[in-house]
Scaffold this motif. Structure first.
Motif, PDB file in Angstrom:
ATOM      1  N   UNK A   1      16.224 -23.881  50.340  1.00 40.46           N
ATOM      2  CA  UNK A   1      17.616 -24.564  50.441  1.00 40.46           C
ATOM      3  C   UNK A   1      17.460 -25.458  49.127  1.00 40.46           C
ATOM      4  N   UNK A   2      16.282 -26.064  48.987  1.00 34.49           N
ATOM      5  CA  UNK A   2      16.131 -26.913  47.941  1.00 34.49           C
ATOM      6  C   UNK A   2      16.210 -26.223  46.449  1.00 34.49           C
ATOM      7  N   UNK A   3      15.689 -25.023  46.787  1.00 37.81           N
ATOM      8  CA  UNK A   3      15.715 -24.041  45.553  1.00 37.81           C
ATOM      9  C   UNK A   3      16.748 -23.683  45.049  1.00 37.81           C
ATOM     10  N   UNK A   4      17.961 -23.320  46.019  1.00 34.24           N
ATOM     11  CA  UNK A   4      19.162 -23.281  45.727  1.00 34.24           C
ATOM     12  C   UNK A   4      20.008 -24.370  45.106  1.00 34.24           C
ATOM     13  N   UNK A   5      19.598 -25.613  45.527  1.00 35.33           N
ATOM     14  CA  UNK A   5      20.268 -26.744  44.608  1.00 35.33           C
ATOM     15  C   UNK A   5      19.694 -26.728  43.446  1.00 35.33           C
ATOM     16  N   UNK A   6      18.436 -26.352  43.191  1.00 30.27           N
ATOM     17  CA  UNK A   6      17.937 -26.306  41.784  1.00 30.27           C
ATOM     18  C   UNK A   6      18.670 -25.573  40.685  1.00 30.27           C
ATOM     19  N   UNK A   7      19.429 -24.810  41.391  1.00 27.50           N
ATOM     20  CA  UNK A   7      20.348 -23.845  40.397  1.00 27.50           C
ATOM     21  C   UNK A   7      21.491 -24.311  39.836  1.00 27.50           C
ATOM     22  N   UNK A   8      21.973 -25.355  40.380  1.00 24.33           N
ATOM     23  CA  UNK A   8      23.003 -25.887  39.988  1.00 24.33           C
ATOM     24  C   UNK A   8      22.666 -27.185  38.884  1.00 24.33           C
ATOM     25  N   UNK A   9      22.433 -26.656  37.661  1.00 23.92           N
ATOM     26  CA  UNK A   9      21.805 -27.596  36.800  1.00 23.92           C
ATOM     27  C   UNK A   9      22.565 -27.468  35.399  1.00 23.92           C
ATOM     28  N   UNK A  10      22.246 -28.427  34.732  1.00 25.44           N
ATOM     29  CA  UNK A  10      22.711 -28.724  33.642  1.00 25.44           C
ATOM     30  C   UNK A  10      22.474 -27.406  32.473  1.00 25.44           C
ATOM     31  N   UNK A  11      23.353 -27.321  31.445  1.00 23.62           N
ATOM     32  CA  UNK A  11      23.489 -26.046  30.790  1.00 23.62           C
ATOM     33  C   UNK A  11      23.553 -24.908  31.560  1.00 23.62           C
ATOM     34  N   UNK A  12      24.480 -24.682  32.415  1.00 26.97           N
ATOM     35  CA  UNK A  12      24.871 -23.676  32.980  1.00 26.97           C
ATOM     36  C   UNK A  12      24.758 -23.867  34.327  1.00 26.97           C
ATOM     37  N   UNK A  13      25.697 -24.053  35.181  1.00 24.88           N
ATOM     38  CA  UNK A  13      25.537 -23.637  36.437  1.00 24.88           C
ATOM     39  C   UNK A  13      25.172 -22.385  36.391  1.00 24.88           C
ATOM     40  N   UNK A  14      24.224 -21.975  36.795  1.00 24.00           N
ATOM     41  CA  UNK A  14      23.871 -20.481  37.079  1.00 24.00           C
ATOM     42  C   UNK A  14      24.406 -20.013  38.107  1.00 24.00           C
ATOM     43  N   UNK A  15      25.913 -19.665  37.961  1.00 29.62           N
ATOM     44  CA  UNK A  15      26.522 -19.350  39.176  1.00 29.62           C
ATOM     45  C   UNK A  15      25.911 -17.921  39.819  1.00 29.62           C
TER      46      UNK A  15
END
Lengths: 72, 293, 284, 505
Positions: free
Chosen positions: C234-248
């Motif tokens: 789940x923390x990995x999931x949050x890591x994808x909400x990042x600057x320069x592109x929420x990697x939807x």
């Protein structure tokens, strides 16, 4: 071999009936006192502290607590 | 005496773990709620504040508003889930082909992580590439934008919670209804009671313990909702979905106002415990009535 | 005669209609999650395409082939399973004690156990952090960023739930069964293992499952009490909400991956769910 | 009989073994991440030829086998450090680097918690430019200048503070000039526009016919508004998913406040968020500027832009703004420069490759002069550095690591991968020159205009101040408050927050 007398049906609430509407044991009455204590202090701070200092609330609550624990 | 010791022995590991992991942090939170402690403050030190944090709390209209919104959210969510869950469970009582498949699909949302639920619903509702705004606009000409309209955001979080947790209620209700003895109901029908009367005077009273328990569990969790809503709206627009969990999160982490945040947590915990205790007493009363009747 | 069968059919049709609509509502967000996870970034805004025909594999391949992400998955598996096991066993022991012994203040203990689940987690992350880094340490080793730490922390909200669930079931088992076994010469352990456990099996199963799911899904403590080694998915999931592109796309893919194990789990065990969730409240 | 006895023993045994399995050290001790095969970092290998490797292994000899742990926000620049530079460093020195790359909120939370509680988990942390004043005020960081002076054998010949751009000054103690952080990321917030739209003769003609002056990239706010209005209408007429501008207006995220105070207000001449740095007051009545008429005009302009922005604007943080622009949904917009390269070059993620222009934000009269004289600034110079927390237990090894990433030779590839430049010499590197052409001159602009931009005001309470203002900007964006109400309430809340912290009583 252990004693069978330890085995029994689930304990029903074992307390006494005072002026409170439910059966309570000592711990329950302490718990109720604390709940009331917090509530009165919070409300006092919000509405009454401008006129009456907070320690009055403390005294009231203490009296209330003693009454509840002994008679409740 | 000896057997009592065995009893305590069996209970001991649970008490120790919860004492260390639950009670100790609680006492620490209680302790710092009496201090001013903020990394950003001029002094930067932990300073005794007496009950100042609580005094600040009862006048903090933004926080109290947030608490009110959370209670409203919890009330609406739990009620809708309860009614829906009960209805759905009663349709599942009799057999029909495909029942198992339907039930399994229905339970799917239950296993999805809250943070993933939030992400899923964000993808569903985000303007631009979300499904909902696109088709609502196209088919019904509705301007749906949860980044902009407070009511829409509030009801979207509500819908999300219902989507996520109704299956849980359905399953507990189903379990309760299945386990319930059937004879009294059949007897009542024979005696000429109608469906509604059976429901009102037999089913619901007999289901009361299950209902109260379910409400209890759902209430506890709904009051501390954070992950889903944080992912979906971040608490916006404005304050519309800034439930206490998010509010406290903002105070404790970005603002590092540890003392004040602890006081807030304690107040929320206080409300939850009081509500839960009332339910608990009610549950005990119901239990006593049933066993005595 | 015909009218009742007609009504019966009507009822059946209504039930079917209801469940088909429900199924659509349940699956729609999940389907959309999948659709997004199968899209490359330039395709994202193409909402009009409801039916997903292409599949942009890198969204899945990148996390799945990343050793860091694999470690997250393994951590999640270990933490959730150990926690669920621990919680189930402790809950059986605790509820057996609460239900069969006359312990002073057992009702109050029971209530206190449950209150552990009620605290808003955010403010409790800091004390946990301090405990983990300062108090629970042996030399250089601290509990921070270890899986054992997470397993124990998750007990705080899983144990109350499990105790609650099992208590009702325990209470529902007639005391006469214990006594009969005892008369036959069984000792307490044997009674617990041979008599009680089989009767609580469905409840135990559901306890295990729900604890597992809660532990698998937890985010806040996992995020604040781990750093590198014990991070969960789940923390990995949050890591994808990042600057320069929420990697939807990637985020959706990770969400799908994170959900899949729980999903498979659910399908296998779903018949126990209904049997076990009674909270023992309805006594036969 | 024996099996009966065994069972009760087995259960606890199983638990214990499960727990032991769980708490034993992770099977693979932090697998050294392969230099990622991703497109971003393909240039990594050439940088490996850099530096004098023997110096590194010699200096690091006492620390071989040490594990450094750090935390940073997951930006392309950080990912490059994690995937390329950390393995390079481990190879050269034998010092392991465990690098936690996480979300923005979490990064702050964990670094601050660690330093405040003095737990010593991290050996290096990401210092966002705006938080440095808090860290310095609380003595959270290790003085690197001092550390280098104390350990002369650790001072790398490849590391020279004078190589850096003026951005490094943000990480020096204003009084002593001592260094506390090694910059790893720096960029400005710029105005991106679509060259294909702005250069189209038909569009130019249509614009001139309607507004009476030729279409061009906006230099004033009025012109920006006209452009936004025109392209929104143009998108509607031609049934395109095109709007006039982006707005970073998430109604539940701090990024909205940031866009206003850092990118909009300064272009109107309202600096330092409107807070008076001498008295710590924000309202006009108390000598601040946050709710001045100019500030209100600026907020009204920004809120008006929502009418010409795509519908996702009120759900957009800095990420989604870049995503919207990259999807071709906006004709112009304020976008953080770290996104410039991928928007302009990465066909997998961007639909506007080859059509991206960069420009200054539109400015009010006199603002440019104030910026040139140093009195004001025209926008936000953002970025961050790595520093060593006071609580670190491996300060010397951490110093080596910071020197390693501060070498001139690793900068160019890193710059291309992360759109960030911290050294003057990097601008002249052929790879950067190439990227500069692709972005229509972003790097040139960063070099030339850089001095006109500035970092965050020196607030020692940055986050708390912003948090106190956030709700009012969110409400204004959601239409619940007017610009005037929002700023009046925000300045009052800001003052209350500052007083609570012990400033400006």
């Amino acid at each position: 071999m252990e004693d069978l007398s330890g085995v029994q049906a689930p304990v029903e609430h074992k307390g006494r009936k005072g002026f409170l509407p439910i059966e309570t044991n000592t711990f329950d009455r302490v718990f109720i006192s604390v709940i009331i204590w917090v509530a009165i202090h919070l409300l006092w701070m919000r509405f009454l502290e401008a006129y009456l200092p907070l320690w009055i609330a403390g005294i009231i609550c203490l009296a209330l607590a003693v009454w509840i624990i002994r008679k409740g | 005496m000896d057997s009592n010791r065995t009893g305590w022995g069996l209970l001991a590991p649970t008490l120790i773990i919860l004492g260390v992991m639950g009670l100790l942090p609680f006492l620490y939170v209680l302790y710092i709620s009496f201090f001013d402690w903020n990394v950003f403050s001029a002094s930067g030190q932990m300073e005794w504040a007496g009950v100042n944090n609580f005094r600040r709390l009862v006048f903090d209209s933004a926080f109290l508003g947030s608490l009110g919104r959370t209670l409203l959210f919890t009330l609406l969510a739990v009620t809708s889930e309860l009614i829906l869950g009960f209805l759905l469970a009663s349709t599942l009582l009799r057999d029909f082909p495909g029942k198992i498949v339907f039930r399994t699909i229905h339970a799917l949302p239950l296993v999805i992580a809250p943070i993933a639920v939030g992400a899923t619903w964000r993808l569903l509702t985000i303007p631009g590439f979300g499904l909902a705004p696109y088709y609502l606009d196209r088919w019904f000409d509705i301007d749906y934008n949860i980044g902009r309209y407070a009511e829409q955001a509030f009801f979207t979080t509500l819908a999300m919670d219902i989507w996520h947790w109704t299956p849980f209620v359905t399953l507990t209700m189903l379990a309760g209804l299945t386990a319930m003895p059937k004879e009294p109901q059949e007897q009542a029908r024979v005696d000429g009671a109608n469906r509604w009367q059976v429901l009102r005077f037999l089913t619901i009273p007999m289901m009361m313990p299950v209902i109260v328990t379910t409400v209890f569990i759902r209430m506890m969790d709904a009051l501390r909702i954070v992950d889903e809503v944080f992912m979906l709206t971040g608490g916006g627009p404005g304050n519309a979905t800034r439930y206490v969990g998010i509010y406290i999160w903002r105070v404790v982490f970005p603002q590092t106002d540890y003392g004040y945040g602890s006081a807030m947590s304690l107040l929320v915990l206080y409300f939850t415990i009081v509500l839960a205790w009332l339910l608990f007493v009610a549950l005990a009363q119901v239990g006593n009535q049933q066993s005595s009747s | 005669m015909t009218s009742t069968s007609f009504r019966k059919n009507l009822g059946l049709i209504a039930t079917y209609a209801l469940w088909i609509i429900l199924t659509v509502i349940t699956l729609l967000p999940i389907y959309w999650l999948f659709a997004i996870s199968a899209r490359s970034r330039v395709e994202l805004f193409d909402v009009g395409n409801f039916i997903q025909t292409t599949f942009y594999a890198p969204n899945y391949l990148e996390p799945l082939t990343d050793p860091v992400f694999q470690r997250y998955l393994i951590n999640s598996l270990i933490v959730a399973t150990s926690n669920a096991l621990l919680v189930s066993v402790l809950a059986v022991l605790a509820t057996y004690a609460l239900s069969r012994w006359k312990l002073a203040g057992s009702n109050n203990i029971f209530f206190w156990l449950i209150t552990n689940r009620m605290a808003p987690p955010a403010a409790f992350a800091l004390p946990m952090f301090l405990l983990f880094t300062r108090v629970f340490r042996i030399g250089q080793w601290t509990m921070f960023d270890t899986r054992i730490g997470l397993i124990l922390v998750y007990c705080v909200f899983n144990l109350p739930f499990a105790v609650w669930l099992m208590k009702g079931i325990m209470d529902g088992i007639p005391i006469e069964l214990d006594e009969a076994a005892r008369v036959d010469g069984a000792n307490r352990w044997t009674v617990l293992v041979r008599v009680i456990l089989p009767l609580t099996a469905p409840g135990l199963a559901i306890t295990f499952i729900l604890s597992w799911i809660f532990a698998w899904n937890e985010y806040l403590f996992a995020a604040s009490l781990t750093s590198v080694n014990a991070r969960t998915i789940t923390t990995g999931l949050a890591g994808y909400i990042s600057v320069t592109g929420t990697e939807w796309g990637q985020m959706a893919a990770v969400a799908m991956i994170a959900t899949l194990p729980a999903l498979i789990f659910l399908i296998f065990i779903q018949r126990y769910i209904v049997m076990g969730l009674t909270f023992g409240a309805v006594k036969e | 009989m024996s099996s009966r006895r065994l069972l009760p023993l087995l259960v606890p045994l199983m638990i214990v073994s499960m727990i032991l399995a769980a708490c034993s050290a992770p099977a693979a001790p932090a697998p050294t991440a392969e230099p990622a095969a991703g497109t971003d970092t393909s240039g990594g290998d050439s940088a490996a030829a850099s530096g004098d490797t023997s110096w590194w292994s010699e200096a690091a000899a006492p620390y071989a086998g040490v594990t450094l742990r750090g935390v940073s926000e997951s930006t392309p620049a950080s990912r490059y450090v994690e995937e390329v530079l950390a393995p390079m460093f481990t190879e050269a020195t034998g010092i392991n680097v465990e690098f936690e790359v996480t979300s923005w909120d979490e990064m702050y939370q964990k670094a601050i918690q660690d330093m405040e509680a003095n737990t010593g988990i991290y050996d290096f942390v990401y210092i966002e430019q705006d938080i440095i004043y808090t860290y310095l005020g609380r003595d959270f960081l290790t003085n690197l200048t001092q550390l280098m002076a104390d350990n002369e054998n650790l001072a790398s010949p490849d590391f020279d503070v004078n190589n850096f751009t003026s951005f490094i000054d943000n990480f020096k103690d204003p009084e002593t000039g001592d260094l506390y952080g090694v910059p790893m990321e720096a960029f400005i917030k710029i105005n991106l526009y679509r060259t294909d739209l702005f250069d189209d003769p038909d569009i130019q003609a249509a614009f001139e016919a309607e507004y009476g002056y030729p279409l061009s990239v906006a230099t004033t706010h009025e012109q920006y508004r006209d452009n936004a209005e025109f392209f929104t209408a143009y998108g509607e007429e031609n049934d395109m998913d095109l709007w006039g501008t982006t707005v970073q207006g998430h109604t539940g995220h701090p990024s909205a406040t940031y866009e206003f105070v850092e990118s909009i207000a300064p272009t109107y001449g309202v600096y330092n968020w409107g807070v008076n740095l001498d008295t710590w007051k924000a309202c006009v009545d108390n000598g601040g500027e946050m709710n001045s008429d100019t500030a209100k005009e600026a907020l009204n302009f920004w809120l008006d832009m929502l009418n010409y922005a795509p519908p996702e604007a009120t759900s957009s943080t800095w990420d989604e703004v870049a995503a919207s622009f990259a999807a071709g949904r906006a004709a112009q917009g304020w976008v953080y420069g770290e996104n410039a390269t991928w928007i302009a070059t990465d066909t997998d993620r961007s639909a506007v490759v080859g059509n991206v222009g960069v420009a200054r934000s539109p400015l009010s009269d006199g603002v440019l002069e104030e910026a040139e004289s140093g009195e004001g600034y025209i926008g936000y110079y953002d970025g961050g550095a790595f520093g060593v927390p006071h609580s670190s237990r491996n300060k010397e090894a951490a110093l080596l690591w910071l020197e390693f990433i501060g070498q001139e030779s690793v900068q160019a590839d890193w710059a291309v991968a992360g759109s960030r430049i911290v050294m003057n010499s990097t601008f002249d590197d052929p790879k950067v020159q190439e990227a500069d052409v692709a972005t229509n001159g972003y790097y040139t602009m960063l070099k030339d205009d850089g001095p006109l931009y500035r970092g965050a005001p020196p607030f020692p309470f940055h986050n708390t101040l912003r948090e106190s203002m956030d709700p009012f900007f969110w409400q204004a964006l959601a239409g619940e408050l007017t610009a005037e109400e929002a700023l009046d309430q925000a300045c009052a809340a800001a003052e209350a927050a500052m007083v609570q912290l012990g400033y400006g009583e």
